[in-house]
Design an enzyme around this catalytic site. Structure first.
Site, PDB file in Angstrom:
ATOM      1  N   ALA A  76       0.819  -1.209   0.000  1.00 15.48           N
ATOM      2  CA  ALA A  76       0.000   0.000   0.000  1.00 15.48           C
ATOM      3  C   ALA A  76       0.858   1.267   0.000  1.00 15.48           C
ATOM      4  O   ALA A  76       2.095   1.231   0.052  1.00 15.48           O
ATOM      5  CB  ALA A  76      -0.926  -0.012   1.206  1.00 15.48           C
ATOM      6  N   HIS A  77       0.169   2.398  -0.050  1.00 15.38           N
ATOM      7  CA  HIS A  77       0.815   3.699  -0.154  1.00 15.38           C
ATOM      8  C   HIS A  77       1.665   4.002   1.082  1.00 15.38           C
ATOM      9  O   HIS A  77       1.276   3.727   2.216  1.00 15.38           O
ATOM     10  CB  HIS A  77      -0.239   4.798  -0.336  1.00 15.38           C
ATOM     11  N   GLY A  78       2.853   4.550   0.828  1.00 16.42           N
ATOM     12  CA  GLY A  78       3.724   4.987   1.905  1.00 16.42           C
ATOM     13  C   GLY A  78       4.463   3.891   2.625  1.00 16.42           C
ATOM     14  O   GLY A  78       5.088   4.138   3.663  1.00 16.42           O
TER      15      GLY A  78
END
Length: 343
Positions: free
Chosen positions: A229-231
């Site tokens: 996922a993001h980050g």
């Protein structure tokens, strides 16, 4: 391969095969002691064995002694497996933006799209139907397989392999719930960075965040059908097996192993050298060097003890119910015995 030969060095080997299926002309190997018993019946022409095994070859074949038989086998596969390399140059059916930069000896297959300002490094191969977005950077000696999507401004280092259908730089899952109950999309426009010597499996997705970056550090190996996922940061040399999901803003430190179907919650840290066994759920941070299992993740030794009890739970429940019944009966008898004394 850095092996020491024992036996006939004139035999010819043309391919590699498992010990149970190997025949004349094949090279096989034994890295697991459980397979030593099969050596006496092998038909292989040569076998790679550990240097720690007995100096007398227990096989009717030439023996190559290695300190790491599995590694030597991998090197032999690379030597003996013959593949047809794609043609150098740009296929006439591809679409390359005029301001894209292509390094020397690239191979760009048919129906590849390379966006404006993208840069492709020397000797990199891009297979058919891949899409390289505007401003993307791909280093030297990379292999981008068919149907891969490298979204805008994604940065890929050198010697990276991306298997079929992977998506790098897809939008992170970010929404804000509004007063009317609807969900407002948070624009996801920050960076995705893939460092050197990473391999990314088929149909894996690596999301970009709204701010900051998603980073896969050097030497990490990611299996098929993984969601990052993001980050998220995945540490150097980490191994992430199939169907793992890592939620947003989590840090996976170096040399971590996440086995198949491990789920990792967001905004936590998985310490250096952690190993999580298959189907583990990790809702909280894990200290470096831990071996964890189960959900919620606990020490593997404790999980094994607990899981051994699971099959006995129905019988234990029945025993508890029986003991409760007997206690109730005894309490009734005791109450009845006390009644005359109270009078």
């Amino acid at each position: 391969m850095r092996c020491r030969l024992e036996g006939n060095g004139d035999v010819e080997t043309r391919r590699v095969a498992g010990i149970e299926r190997a025949g004349p002309g094949d090279l096989t190997f034994v890295a697991n002691p459980r397979y030593i018993a099969l050596l006496g019946d092998t038909r292989a022409s040569a076998v790679i064995l550990s240097s720690a095994q007995s100096s007398t070859a227990p096989a009717p074949a030439a023996v190559l002694r290695s300190d790491n038989p599995y590694q030597s086998f991998a090197e032999a596969v690379a030597i003996l497996t013959h593949t047809i390399p794609p043609a150098k140059g740009v296929d006439r059916l591809s679409a390359v933006a005029p301001d894209a930069t292509l390094g020397v000896d690239v191979s760009i297959g048919p129906f590849v799209t390379i966006g404006s300002g993208a840069r492709i490094g020397a000797r990199t191969t891009i297979y058919p139907n891949a899409v390289i977005g505007p401003g993307a950077r791909i280093g030297d000696d990379c292999i981008i397989h068919a149907h891969v999507s490298v979204r805008e401004r994604v940065q890929i280092g050198h010697r990276v392999i991306v298997q079929d259908g992977a998506v790098l730089g897809s939008d992170g899952f970010g929404f804000v719930k509004q007063a009317d109950g609807s969900h407002l999309k948070i624009p996801q426009h920050a960076d995705v960075v893939i460092e050197d010597d990473v391999e990314i499996g088929a149909n894996t997705t690596i999301d970009r965040p709204a701010v900051g970056e998603t980073r896969i550090r050097a030497g990490a190996k990611i299996d098929n059908l993984v969601q990052i996922a993001h980050g998220v940061t995945v540490g150097a040399r980490s191994l992430v097996a199939g169907q793992v999901g890592i939620a947003g803003s989590t840090t996976v430190e170096d040399d971590v192993v996440l086995a198949g179907q491990v789920g990792v919650a967001g905004h936590i840290t998985i310490g250096k050298g952690v190993v999580a066994t298959a189907q583990t759920g990790i809702p909280n941070s894990v200290a470096p060097g831990e071996l964890v299992s189960g959900y919620p993740a606990i020490a593997n030794r404790d999980w094994l003890k607990s899981s051994a009890i699971f099959r006995h739970l129905p019988a234990l429940k029945q025993r508890v119910a029986e003991l409760e019944r007997r206690i109730a009966e005894l309490e009734e008898k005791l109450a009845a015995w006390r009644m005359p004394l109270d009078r």
